[in-house]
Design a protein around this motif. Structure first.
Motif, PDB file in Angstrom:
ATOM      1  N   ALA A 268     -42.812  16.301  42.420  1.00 46.30           N
ATOM      2  CA  ALA A 268     -42.269  17.172  43.471  1.00 46.30           C
ATOM      3  C   ALA A 268     -40.843  17.593  43.146  1.00 46.30           C
ATOM      4  O   ALA A 268     -40.467  18.755  43.269  1.00 46.30           O
ATOM      5  N   LEU A 269     -40.059  16.604  42.708  1.00 52.94           N
ATOM      6  CA  LEU A 269     -38.655  16.896  42.429  1.00 52.94           C
ATOM      7  C   LEU A 269     -38.498  17.635  41.103  1.00 52.94           C
ATOM      8  O   LEU A 269     -37.651  18.513  40.960  1.00 52.94           O
ATOM      9  N   GLY A 270     -39.334  17.267  40.126  1.00 53.24           N
ATOM     10  CA  GLY A 270     -39.164  17.827  38.792  1.00 53.24           C
ATOM     11  C   GLY A 270     -39.705  19.240  38.636  1.00 53.24           C
ATOM     12  O   GLY A 270     -39.314  19.955  37.725  1.00 53.24           O
ATOM     13  N   PHE A 271     -40.587  19.648  39.539  1.00 54.13           N
ATOM     14  CA  PHE A 271     -41.229  20.951  39.419  1.00 54.13           C
ATOM     15  C   PHE A 271     -40.206  22.081  39.320  1.00 54.13           C
ATOM     16  O   PHE A 271     -40.314  22.975  38.483  1.00 54.13           O
ATOM     17  N   HIS A 272     -39.214  22.009  40.169  1.00 56.35           N
ATOM     18  CA  HIS A 272     -38.188  23.043  40.204  1.00 56.35           C
ATOM     19  C   HIS A 272     -37.431  23.088  38.871  1.00 56.35           C
ATOM     20  O   HIS A 272     -37.242  24.150  38.281  1.00 56.35           O
ATOM     21  N   SER A 273     -37.047  21.903  38.380  1.00 54.03           N
ATOM     22  CA  SER A 273     -36.307  21.846  37.116  1.00 54.03           C
ATOM     23  C   SER A 273     -37.190  22.271  35.958  1.00 54.03           C
ATOM     24  O   SER A 273     -36.748  22.956  35.038  1.00 54.03           O
ATOM     25  N   MET A 274     -38.457  21.859  36.042  1.00 55.04           N
ATOM     26  CA  MET A 274     -39.401  22.228  35.006  1.00 55.04           C
ATOM     27  C   MET A 274     -39.400  23.735  34.818  1.00 55.04           C
ATOM     28  O   MET A 274     -39.374  24.250  33.701  1.00 55.04           O
ATOM     29  N   ALA A 275     -39.393  24.441  35.933  1.00 55.66           N
ATOM     30  CA  ALA A 275     -39.432  25.888  35.888  1.00 55.66           C
ATOM     31  C   ALA A 275     -38.218  26.436  35.139  1.00 55.66           C
ATOM     32  O   ALA A 275     -38.362  27.256  34.219  1.00 55.66           O
TER      33      ALA A 275
END
Lengths: 288, 308, 530
Positions: free
Chosen positions: B179-186
């Protein structure tokens, strides 16, 4: 040949042309325009008192159907008109926060960058303090401290966006500060304020436009987060983040209550990002 | 270079005092009396007065702050208004959770994002490229808490693959990490893609190719290392965003970390704990920024030359 | 390029629909689970349970384990596991002896019953093995008296002294009908004197190593996450000794997450269930939801010092205009009962006369009698959580019907508590929970509590007199009459707008037995059995 073409068109037309060739950016632009149209015209279609905030308890928590396209919420209000009206709220909060941040941050950055020296040092050291705290966290602190209503929310979001603008404008200003035509303007005795306004700022606009687009997007996301923490826009205002957050307790069984505001937020941010990326490419010819 | 690191670290000290002063003032002028927050709805007026006295809340804000700053100089973070215990124990108990969460988010983000970005760049303008960049955009546009709740319902409640709360095993950090990493992944995937695109157009890549080197080898040995430089910077910059995001993630997944502590403390006007958390965030954030700058200098000789 | 765009937009539509169904599927599969798929789920909730442990989950973390160091409900639950008081409240909320074996009241020199002689059981063992005696009792109560957090529960005690090894003498400031209730409060729980003596050198000792004589021993506390307890083998009262060996106490602040946790089988008992998940949990045969009517009284409070709310007709108009059934439907998903009086029902002294039910026409009549223009009334309702916000949204629409425009402000708890205590409001959604009528009346309406818990800022000498008289009336029937008189006075005065008494919603796995929740929201974990 090429140089000639260049002169004929002027930079703005050229940028627009480049942007026009970028299909994804055009999709983003189209969505943003649609949202703005929705934001401006929604009051003409829906009466705020009679449709947007009017409760109808017997009809609460109705699934999407022909009568209620997007269903109804826990107070029996129709979700569809609230989503449309929500564009007005979300965009106006986003843009006004960014506008304030741009004016304040832009002023600080421009002054610091243009004059340099002690003034610059003082301003930037002050900005360092703000920058040292992660932005969203800072917005949370301020929103909690000020208490939540739309005005305070805008202030909180604006304050946490100021350092970003100050830094961008400062560095743009520094790069153009010592360019020949500025020196020329100074040589013919133009006032500092005039130079900054007429020459320096316009040249710093490119990165600022890109930053603004992306910043509005991140502000809309931050509002959603603040709503989740109970620090968002006060009811009955139909703000997407608040709707998303209020619907979360009903998410099992009534997922449409969160799905539609969630999609609204996603599409808006998606569009702003596509547009922002497109603008960045269009404004930075190096990439082409 | 050591001189530079030392300079940056020393500079952190006034910044930290600036940050604490700023937050102290915001928290103190904010409506909401810590004494009333602690004693709750049923407090008597005398009890409120007595507690305000005990906590030193009747002194001018600047006196209160100086008292706090004096303690801070000695490394004392003060005493929590609410639990009446030292702030350091409250925070120390929660740091590991937040670090584990941030770490898993970054790991998940990097593991997914870099291959995604690289392949998207190599196969530019194919369906895969479009699809992966679309996923990346979704990551940027989805509110964390919504994604978090959806993940919880699907993978904890319905499928039972992961625990629904707590921080006991590595499993507890998978869903919050996503959930938290999704944004950074993008962000990382997008950066990797664009820097990769830039690199594979360079002459030396063409040279390597023309020498008959297999394409995969060219990519992994020549293109990737160079393309990763901007990616590293973005990963570093994401740490700040991740820490702020941890506030929401920890709330959704009931993780006992700093992010949740700071929200409770802000709401309860437990100023010493708020300041303690802000200090932790600020220090980590600043040190990560320093590391990113150093790393950047290390890989770019031009910048390195300036500091030596 | 064009093709790519089309593929992209198609994908997007697909994805959006998919996300929509993740949640929707929740309700669909839920139905199935109860039919076909039930056995697997049963296996999770049934035999597979660790019979030696019960996992309790709760929304709030206690600020402290120190019995006298907080007045938080979250802390009260925990203190009840590890400690005891001289008295405790039974299942009907009446004080009953706990550590005390026998007690008697004696008259002082003025002929007033102010001397209480209390003898504790012999051989009560603390968790560290030491035996409780009168010194521990005296030290504990004296320690409680200087703590601001629980001051309202120690006010009636003037002094306490040791008589013999097992007997103490407590002197009250006049006859006190509330002493036994006060002694049942966690603030007056008994801790070893040995620990209190060490406070000077180790101020954190009561919080870090809480030792009591309660049914469960403290094991450890992972802050923000969970507490662990294990049964006290030498509990003094064999009848009330714990049956399940270990308790794990999880803190899960999000209501959704608690529901998910019990449905996933991760926890066994939820103290506060989100009312919005009720339909879903009721449909789940693996869990039982207990809906217990409580004495928690919730209102729209208006500031009686601010115009026009200083006028009884305006207050009565607002009271009659609000559809409390709707408030309960929306705010509590129906889990509450309409409040019928200015004071709660369900305790000694309840009274429901002279009180207006929901009636819009009556509301309009009151407004006409008042004579002012309802459009000039400015009401802002402060809310500090989602439930209150939902209640306020209904009220907002109700008041619009009689021409009153109102606004809603969300505030965090700290701001809410300060603003409402200081009188910086026109209205707010609030409530008060007390186990008995005297402390309810004292807290909510006594004029000396203006500036703290008397938030309507009611200052009526006649009312004050009635309240004080009740606290000094030891005879139960006489006291009941006085309390009813006070409520009658209040119903005529209508200082605020009572909305509802909510249900306590606790959920547990269906095979957890002997669960019980009192109207005050307390439960008795030592009685539970698998």
């Amino acid at each position: 040949m090429e140089a000639k073409k260049h002169k004929k068109k002027g930079p703005i037309v050229e940028v627009l042309q480049r942007l026009g060739r970028n299909k994804t950016a055009m999709v983003g632009l189209a969505i943003v325009i649609m949202l703005i149209v929705a934001a401006v015209t929604s009051p003409f279609f829906y009466d705020y008192d009679e449709v947007i905030i009017k409760q109808n308890i017997p009809e609460r928590l109705q699934h999407p159907s022909k009568t209620y396209i997007f269903g109804t919420d826990d107070l029996g209000r129709q979700i569809f008109p609230r989503i449309i009206y929500g564009a007005r709220v979300s965009l106006s909060v986003g843009f006004s926060a960014v506008a304030i941040a741009f004016i304040v941050g832009g002023f600080l950055g421009a002054v610091g960058g243009y004059y340099g020296g002690v003034i610059d040092n003082v301003i930037m050291r002050f900005m360092d303090i703000f920058l040292a705290i992660p932005g969203t966290l800072f917005a949370i602190t301020i929103a909690a401290a000020l208490g939540s209503n739309i005005r305070n929310l805008i202030i909180a979001l604006a304050i946490s966006s100021v350092p970003g603008f100050a830094r961008i404008i400062r560095s743009s200003v520094i790069t153009v500060r010592d360019v020949e035509y500025i020196e020329a303007a100074r040589a013919i005795g133009a006032k500092d304020s005039r130079i900054v306004l007429n020459h320096v700022i316009p040249n710093a606009l490119a990165p600022v436009i890109v930053h603004t687009t992306l910043n509005v997007a991140s502000i809309i996301l931050t509002i959603a987060g603040l709503s989740f923490l109970g620090l968002g826009v006060a009811p009955p205002t139909p703000e997407w983040g608040a709707m998303l957050s209020a619907g979360r307790t009903y998410i099992v069984g009534h997922s449409y209550m969160t799905a539609f505001p969630g999609f609204a937020i996603m599409i808006t941010i998606l569009a702003l990002n596509l547009l922002g990326d497109g603008l960045r490419d269009a404004l930075d010819p190096r990439l082409k | 270079m050591w001189k530079y690191i030392l300079k940056r670290l020393l500079y952190l000290i006034p910044v930290l005092f600036g940050v604490t002063l700023l937050v102290y003032i915001i928290m103190s002028v904010a409506p909401g009396d810590p004494a009333k927050a602690i004693l709750g709805d049923q407090a008597t007026p005398e009890a409120i007065a007595q507690l305000r006295e005990e906590l030193g809340l009747d002194d001018p804000i600047i006196v209160q702050y100086l008292r706090y700053a004096k303690g801070l100089l000695k490394g004392d973070l003060g005493t929590s208004y609410k639990s009446k215990g030292p702030v350091i124990t409250e925070i120390a108990a929660r740091i590991p959770t937040t670090l584990k969460l941030t770490f898993s988010a970054i790991i998940i983000a990097v593991i997914v994002a870099i291959p995604l970005g690289v392949v998207a760049a190599i196969k530019q303008n194919t369906l895969f490229d479009g699809l992966s960049m679309f996923i990346a955009l979704l990551g940027i546009s989805m509110p964390i808490f919504w994604l978090g709740i959806l993940l919880l319902i699907q993978f904890a409640q319905k499928l039972g693959w992961f625990p629904s709360s707590g921080a006991e095993s590595w499993k507890s950090f998978v869903l919050p990490g996503i959930a938290l990493g999704f944004h950074s992944m993008a962000s990382i995937a997008r950066t990797t893609r664009s820097s990769m695109l830039e690199v594979i157009r360079q002459d030396y890549i063409r040279t390597a190719r023309s020498k008959g080197m297999p394409y995969n080898q060219v990519v992994t040995q020549h293109a990737l290392p160079n393309a990763l430089i901007p990616t590293i910077t973005v990963v570093g910059l994401q740490i700040g965003a991740l820490m702020a995001g941890s506030v929401l993630t920890e709330s959704v997944f009931s993780l006992p970390g700093i992010g949740r502590l700071i929200i409770f403390s802000i709401q309860g006007r437990d100023i010493p704990v708020v300041l303690g958390c802000i200090l932790v965030f600020t220090i980590v954030f600043s040190i990560v920024n320093l590391l990113v700058d150093l790393l950047y200098a290390y890989v770019d000789p031009r910048i390195k030359a300036q500091y030596s | 390029m064009n093709k790519k765009m089309r593929v992209l937009s198609l994908l997007m539509v697909l994805l959006l629909t998919l996300t929509l169904f993740v949640g929707c599927g929740g309700s669909d599969t839920k139905g199935e689970t109860n039919g076909d798929a039930a056995p697997t789920d049963n296996a999770k909730a049934g035999p597979a349970v660790d019979k030696d442990t019960v996992v309790i989950c709760t929304a709030d973390e206690t600020p402290s384990l120190t019995t006298a160091g907080h007045n938080a409900v979250a802390g009260d639950y925990v203190n009840k596991l590890t400690h005891n008081g001289l008295f405790r409240l039974d299942k009907e909320l009446n004080p009953t002896p706990d550590l005390v074996e026998s007690y008697k009241v004696e008259k002082d020199a003025n002929g007033e019953e102010t001397i209480w002689l209390m003898t504790i059981h012999e051989g009560i063992k603390f968790h560290d093995g030491s035996v409780m005696n009168a010194d521990d009792v005296v030290a504990s109560i004296e320690h409680a008296k200087v703590s601001p957090d629980i001051q309202s529960y120690t006010q009636s005690i003037v002094s306490v002294e040791k008589v013999d090894e097992l007997t103490v003498k407590i002197i009250t400031d006049g006859p006190s009908a509330s002493l036994l209730y006060d002694l049942s409060h966690h603030g007056n729980y008994i801790v070893p004197k040995a620990q209190l003596d060490k406070l000077a050198e180790d101020p954190e000792i009561l919080n870090n190593e809480p030792i009591g004589a309660g049914p469960y021993k403290f094991v450890k506390w992972n802050r923000g996450e969970q507490l662990e307890f294990t049964a006290h083998e030498e509990y003094f009262n064999a009848e009330r000794a714990p049956k399940i060996k270990n308790i794990v106490w999880k803190i899960i602040p999000e209501g959704n997450a608690r529901t998910i946790a019990i449905e996933a089988g991760d926890v066994d008992y939820i103290i506060e269930t989100d009312s919005t998940s009720l339909a879903q949990l009721d449909a789940n045969s693996n869990v039982t939801v207990m809906k217990t009517p409580t004495v928690s009284h919730n209102w729209l409070t208006v500031n009686n010092e601010v115009e026009p709310f200083d006028n009884v007709l305006v207050r009565k108009a607002i009271n009659a205009a609000i559809n409390k059934e709707d408030v309960i439907t929306v705010a509590l998903s129906g889990t509450g009962v309409v409040a019928e009086s200015q004071t709660p029902t369900g305790m000694l002294g309840e009274y429901t006369g002279e009180y207006d039910a929901y009636d819009v026409e009556l509301a309009k009549e009151y407004l006409e009698e008042w004579g002012g223009d309802p459009a000039t009334i400015k009401l802002d309702m402060i809310c500090s959580n989602d439930t209150k916000r939902r209640a306020a949204e209904v009220i907002q629409a109700n008041l619009k019907e009689i021409g009153i425009e109102s606004t809603i402000s969300s505030m965090d708890l700290a701001t809410y508590l300060s603003e409402t205590a200081d009188g910086n409001f026109t209205g707010f959604i609030g409530g008060y929970t007390s186990n008995e009528m005297m402390s309810f009346l004292k807290g909510v309406y006594l004029s000396t509590n203006i500036g703290s818990s008397n938030k309507t800022r009611t200052a009526e000498p006649e009312l004050d007199e009635l309240i004080i008289k009740a606290t000094k009336t030891l005879d139960q029937d006489e006291r009941e009459a006085v309390l009813q008189q006070a409520t009658k006075f209040l119903n005529e005065l209508c200082p605020q707008v009572p909305l509802y008494q909510d249900y306590n919603l606790s959920t547990h796995k269906a095979n957890l037995k002997n669960t019980f929740v009192t109207a005050g929201g307390s439960f008795f974990a030592q009685e539970w059995e698998w």
